[in-house]
Write a protein that holds these residues in place. Structure first.
Motif, PDB file in Angstrom:
ATOM      1  N   THR A 140       0.813  -1.228   0.000  1.00  0.00           N
ATOM      2  CA  THR A 140       0.000   0.000   0.000  1.00  0.00           C
ATOM      3  C   THR A 140       0.844   1.275   0.000  1.00  0.00           C
ATOM      4  N   ASN A 141       2.167   1.133   0.040  1.00  0.00           N
ATOM      5  CA  ASN A 141       3.052   2.304   0.027  1.00  0.00           C
ATOM      6  C   ASN A 141       3.400   2.660  -1.416  1.00  0.00           C
ATOM      7  N   GLU A 142       2.782   3.733  -1.930  1.00  0.00           N
ATOM      8  CA  GLU A 142       2.990   4.140  -3.322  1.00  0.00           C
ATOM      9  C   GLU A 142       4.422   4.597  -3.582  1.00  0.00           C
ATOM     10  N   ASN A 143       5.115   5.081  -2.556  1.00  0.00           N
ATOM     11  CA  ASN A 143       6.478   5.589  -2.744  1.00  0.00           C
ATOM     12  C   ASN A 143       7.478   4.490  -3.079  1.00  0.00           C
ATOM     13  N   LEU A 144       7.102   3.234  -2.822  1.00  0.00           N
ATOM     14  CA  LEU A 144       8.030   2.137  -3.094  1.00  0.00           C
ATOM     15  C   LEU A 144       7.945   1.629  -4.529  1.00  0.00           C
ATOM     16  N   LEU A 145       6.978   2.120  -5.291  1.00  0.00           N
ATOM     17  CA  LEU A 145       6.768   1.598  -6.641  1.00  0.00           C
ATOM     18  C   LEU A 145       7.746   2.141  -7.673  1.00  0.00           C
ATOM     19  N   ASP A 146       8.674   3.023  -7.251  1.00  0.00           N
ATOM     20  CA  ASP A 146       9.698   3.444  -8.204  1.00  0.00           C
ATOM     21  C   ASP A 146      10.680   2.306  -8.472  1.00  0.00           C
TER      22      ASP A 146
END
Length: 469
Positions: A140-146
């Motif tokens: 659920t952490n969008e910042n990790l999708l990089d």
């Protein structure tokens, strides 16, 4: 690669033979000494001092290995010899610094095997909540999708494997306790297994799985987030690139298939959770039913028919076992045979396949029998007997009524305070323990560590508290 190409052919000799426990103690001492170091390397003299102290405190006998003639009596010589053996078996290695001082290091495979052995002996239980929460947070952490593969997909997959491995271990643990219960147990051993099960399995991992650590609360979100990753072309392209870098895969198509396989595997694991949970619940219920039934059998009243039959059978088994141990076991005596000669026995032959003939004779219809009408006195007597029988049943309502009567104005009471004067009192205490673990019950139980002995019965104490709605 073959395992023994890595660890060596003599690696597991330390864990076999008559000194296996000493070897394991020495390895744990070496491993624990590394905790204050920056790496798995420490001066040899420090290890020798630690092992010497161990042998001085253990006051072990003289040490002599089968393949050698030397006998080691003092603590320091034992420490040096066991260290030499561990190096020869491949558990440790020597490394020399610039000053020529020897350091003892443990190879990676030694650390991995030793950590596994320690984990097995300690039998630590997983907090499912921490694992599933970590998986939920990563997805659920969008910042990790990089960098989706290294920061999301791979750690989620690794944690999922660990989580479902622990669930399968819980399933196996319940089966182990059930298998122990099916063996012949004395009433005391039966009580020991029952309370041990509730303390080690029933009151811990099982109930956490059904309450606080219920994976079903997070499953839908986890599966939806994984499907969103599969459907997002840009995220998938970054995940494939990350897989190629980390796993060393040059073929982009193979990397694409592997990433999809990993994500679908995670989804499949969470889809199978219901099946695993149902099997665990079924085994848990089976254990409790078996415990109650065996408790009833073990404490049967010898004055009724069932109790007398049980006593006869137990005595016969004891007699047969004694004869077998003394080497005089022969044919069963005629007196024993007559006990079981209740019905005539037949055998199957060729004539058994014949069709049964139809009797064509027509007999007169017998007069219809009408049962005699019971008198009011006899009817009242039977009603009283039935009422008395129902009063002695250990139903949930009666157990709850009994507990509420014990508590009265109190908020809690220890099992040690309840009088145990008969087998019936002990069985009632078991039912209190069982019903207290039902979340719909009006009371709860909290296990304690101390043991209680009363009137020949021994059990682990527990606290009974009113459930707060």
């Amino acid at each position: 690669m073959n395992l023994f190409d890595i660890v060596g052919s003599d690696f597991f000799k330390a864990l076999t033979g008559k000194y296996q426990n000493i070897f394991m103690d020495c390895l744990e001492i070496i491993y624990s000494t590394y905790r204050t170091e920056l790496s798995y390397g420490v001066d040899r003299e420090i290890i020798i001092a630690q092992l010497t102290n161990y042998f001085e405190q253990s006051s072990s006998d003289d040490i002599q290995f089968e393949e050698e003639q030397d006998v080691f009596r003092d603590a320091r010589s034992k420490a040096n010899e066991f260290l030499r053996k561990l190096k020869g078996y491949g558990w440790i290695e020597y490394e020399f610094d610039n000053s020529g001082c020897a350091k003892i290091i443990m190879p990676n495979h030694s650390i991995s095997v030793l950590q596994t052995c320690i984990a097995i002996s300690e039998q630590n239980e997983m907090e499912y909540q921490s694992e599933v929460s970590a998986i939920f947070s990563l997805l659920t952490n969008e910042n990790l999708l990089d960098r989706p593969y290294s920061q999301v997909i791979k750690p989620v997959y690794d944690r999922t494997i660990v989580l479902f491995t622990e669930l399968k271990k819980l399933n196996t643990s319940i089966r182990k306790y059930i298998d122990e219960l099916t063996d012949g147990q004395t009433p005391e051993e039966l009580m020991e297994h029952f309370f041990s099960y509730n303390e080690n399995i029933g009151s811990k991992a099982y109930h956490r799985m059904k309450t606080n650590d219920n994976i079903s609360r997070f499953r839908n979100t986890i599966e939806n987030r994984l499907r969103e990753i599969l459907a997002d072309e840009q995220v998938m392209q970054r995940a494939i690139a990350g897989y190629q870098i980390i796993e060393g895969e040059n073929d982009k198509i193979d990397a694409h298939n592997c990433v999809i396989g990993i994500i679908t595997s995670i989804i499949d694991y969470f889809n199978s959770y219901d099946e695993i949970e149902q099997e665990i619940v079924k085994k848990h219920s089976k254990y409790l039913r078996s415990a109650v039934n065996r408790a009833k059998l073990a404490f049967l009243n010898t004055n009724n028919l069932e109790g007398k039959l049980a006593t006869v059978l137990r005595n016969l088994v004891t007699a047969f076992e004694n004869e077998a141990e003394n080497g005089v076991f022969q044919d069963v005596p005629d007196d024993y045979c007559r006990i079981f000669n209740m019905f005539p026995q037949s055998f199957i032959s060729g004539e058994s396949l014949k069709t049964i003939g139809i009797n064509k004779r027509i007999d007169e219809v017998e007069e219809i029998f009408s049962a005699p009408i019971l008198s009011e006195e006899e009817l009242k007597k039977r009603r009283d007997m039935l009422k008395k029988k129902n009063e002695h049943r250990f139903s949930k309502s009666k157990i709850t009524e009994y507990v509420m009567l014990l508590l009265k104005d109190r908020s809690e009471i220890d099992a040690a305070e309840i009088s145990i004067n008969s087998k019936r009192d002990m069985i009632r205490l078991i039912f209190i323990c069982i019903y207290g673990r039902d979340k719909r019950s009006s009371f709860i139980i909290i296990p304690k560590d101390n043991r209680i002995s009363s009137k020949g019965f021994t059990f682990k104490d527990f606290t009974i508290k009113k459930r707060v709605k």
